[in-house]
Design a protein around this motif. Structure first.
Motif, PDB file in Angstrom:
ATOM      1  N   ILE A  92      -3.261   4.124 -11.662  1.00 45.49           N
ATOM      2  CA  ILE A  92      -4.013   5.196 -10.736  1.00 45.49           C
ATOM      3  C   ILE A  92      -5.393   4.919 -11.493  1.00 45.49           C
ATOM      4  CG2 ILE A  92      -4.424   8.072 -11.113  1.00 45.49           C
ATOM      5  CD1 ILE A  92      -1.492   7.541 -11.127  1.00 45.49           C
TER       6      ILE A  92
ATOM      7  N   TRP B 137      -6.576  11.659  -5.638  1.00 40.67           N
ATOM      8  CA  TRP B 137      -5.837  11.094  -4.331  1.00 40.67           C
ATOM      9  C   TRP B 137      -4.220  10.438  -4.495  1.00 40.67           C
ATOM     10  CZ3 TRP B 137      -4.607   5.838  -5.366  1.00 40.67           C
ATOM     11  CH2 TRP B 137      -4.495   5.205  -6.474  1.00 40.67           C
ATOM     12  N   HIS B 138      -3.955   9.867  -5.693  1.00 39.38           N
ATOM     13  CA  HIS B 138      -2.536   9.298  -5.729  1.00 39.38           C
ATOM     14  C   HIS B 138      -1.864  10.126  -5.260  1.00 39.38           C
ATOM     15  CE1 HIS B 138      -3.602  10.671  -9.569  1.00 39.38           C
ATOM     16  NE2 HIS B 138      -2.134  11.596  -9.872  1.00 39.38           N
ATOM     17  N   THR B 139      -1.885  11.813  -4.869  1.00 38.56           N
ATOM     18  CA  THR B 139      -0.890  12.678  -4.600  1.00 38.56           C
ATOM     19  C   THR B 139      -0.930  12.402  -2.902  1.00 38.56           C
ATOM     20  OG1 THR B 139      -2.272  14.305  -4.660  1.00 38.56           O
ATOM     21  CG2 THR B 139      -1.616  14.304  -6.615  1.00 38.56           C
TER      22      THR B 139
ATOM     23  N   LEU C  63      -5.090   2.261  -1.877  1.00 36.27           N
ATOM     24  CA  LEU C  63      -3.875   0.778  -2.355  1.00 36.27           C
ATOM     25  C   LEU C  63      -4.401  -0.111  -1.748  1.00 36.27           C
ATOM     26  CD1 LEU C  63      -0.756   2.495  -3.883  1.00 36.27           C
ATOM     27  CD2 LEU C  63      -3.134   1.799  -4.898  1.00 36.27           C
TER      28      LEU C  63
ATOM     29  N   SER D  61       1.163  -1.142   0.398  1.00 36.50           N
ATOM     30  CA  SER D  61      -0.133   0.386  -0.067  1.00 36.50           C
ATOM     31  C   SER D  61       1.073   1.024   0.384  1.00 36.50           C
ATOM     32  CB  SER D  61      -1.219  -0.009   1.258  1.00 36.50           C
ATOM     33  OG  SER D  61      -0.082   0.176   2.303  1.00 36.50           O
TER      34      SER D  61
ATOM     35  N   TRP E 170     -12.012   5.695   0.409  1.00 35.69           N
ATOM     36  CA  TRP E 170     -11.034   4.851  -0.583  1.00 35.69           C
ATOM     37  C   TRP E 170     -11.787   2.865  -0.322  1.00 35.69           C
ATOM     38  CZ3 TRP E 170     -10.674   8.138   3.762  1.00 35.69           C
ATOM     39  CH2 TRP E 170     -11.127   7.613   5.696  1.00 35.69           C
TER      40      TRP E 170
ATOM     41  N   ARG F  39      -3.220   7.476  -0.796  1.00 30.41           N
ATOM     42  CA  ARG F  39      -3.121   6.811  -1.448  1.00 30.41           C
ATOM     43  C   ARG F  39      -3.109   5.570  -0.741  1.00 30.41           C
ATOM     44  NH1 ARG F  39       1.235   9.608  -2.932  1.00 30.41           N
ATOM     45  NH2 ARG F  39       2.749   8.441  -1.636  1.00 30.41           N
ATOM     46  N   ARG F  40      -2.488   5.824   0.578  1.00 29.15           N
ATOM     47  CA  ARG F  40      -2.095   4.155   1.420  1.00 29.15           C
ATOM     48  C   ARG F  40      -3.332   3.717   1.150  1.00 29.15           C
ATOM     49  NH1 ARG F  40      -2.319   2.343   6.029  1.00 29.15           N
ATOM     50  NH2 ARG F  40      -3.831   3.499   6.266  1.00 29.15           N
TER      51      ARG F  40
ATOM     52  N   ILE G  93       4.460   3.929  -4.897  1.00 27.98           N
ATOM     53  CA  ILE G  93       3.238   4.449  -5.993  1.00 27.98           C
ATOM     54  C   ILE G  93       3.165   3.928  -7.499  1.00 27.98           C
ATOM     55  CG2 ILE G  93       4.175   7.041  -6.884  1.00 27.98           C
ATOM     56  CD1 ILE G  93       4.647   6.924  -4.135  1.00 27.98           C
TER      57      ILE G  93
END
Length: 197
Positions: free
Chosen positions: A14, A165-167, A176, A5, A132, A172-173, A8
């Motif tokens: 993504i 969200w990925h930034t 994922l 998690s 999430w 992100r954690r 990157i």
């Protein structure tokens, strides 16, 4: 072993998560709002439930969630009390106080719904939970109650827009971690494909 998690994600991953996991559904009035218990972003979840009620988007609510460490009250008790304080009639909120995970939310709530309303009388459900976790809520419902129409509303307190969200490292954690559960959970029969194409 490295925590996956914390990776990157690639641009392709993504895009896949945005398209298949962080699903937004059109909303229309539903027979039931299914509020999945939480200790995270409770205020946001309650505010969403209250807004849906005042906008006439559900007739009944099912709040599910057991006791978690650090509090003697169940998630259900905390969420229901806050909903009632904000104007949702207590008699319109069904309760389930044992669930410790999403599967138990559904499994333990279905008999409550059946006893109070009759499962056959419920044709549509809005699932309400964390951003999430996203489609895993209706996928869990799909596994145990495939015949109802499912819609999805998600909330969070991240300042980062959902599409980005990925930034944000913590957003992100969380995304994922949940995304990585989908295929194993499907393989184990905990969830089922949704939306059904």
């Amino acid at each position: 072993m490295q925590d996956r998690s914390l990776r990157i994600p690639s641009d392709d991953e993504i895009a896949a998560i945005n398209a298949r996991h962080l699903i937004e559904t059109p909303l229309r009035p539903a027979d039931l709002l299914f509020v999945f218990g939480t200790r995270v972003d409770v205020t946001e979840r309650v505010e969403a439930a209250v807004r849906l009620w005042h906008n006439g988007l559900f007739r009944w609510s099912m709040v599910s969630g057991g006791v978690t460490p650090g509090d003697h009250r169940s998630e259900c008790s905390i969420i229901k009390a806050a909903m009632v304080a904000r104007g949702v009639p207590a008699e319109r909120i069904l309760e389930e106080h044992r669930a410790q995970n999403t599967g138990e939310n559904v499994i333990f709530s279905l008999p409550v719904i059946d006893a109070a309303l009759g499962r056959d009388s419920i044709k549509s459900v809005i699932c309400l939970g964390n951003t999430w976790t996203a489609r895993r809520y209706p996928m869990t419902l799909q596994r145990h109650w495939p015949e109802v129409e499912k819609m999805l509303v998600t909330v969070d307190t991240f300042a980062t827009p959902r599409a980005l969200w990925h930034t944000d490292p913590e957003f992100r954690r969380r995304v994922l971690s949940e995304w990585d559960k989908i295929e194993p959970y499907k393989a184990n029969g905990f969830i089922a494909d949704w939306p059904v194409s």
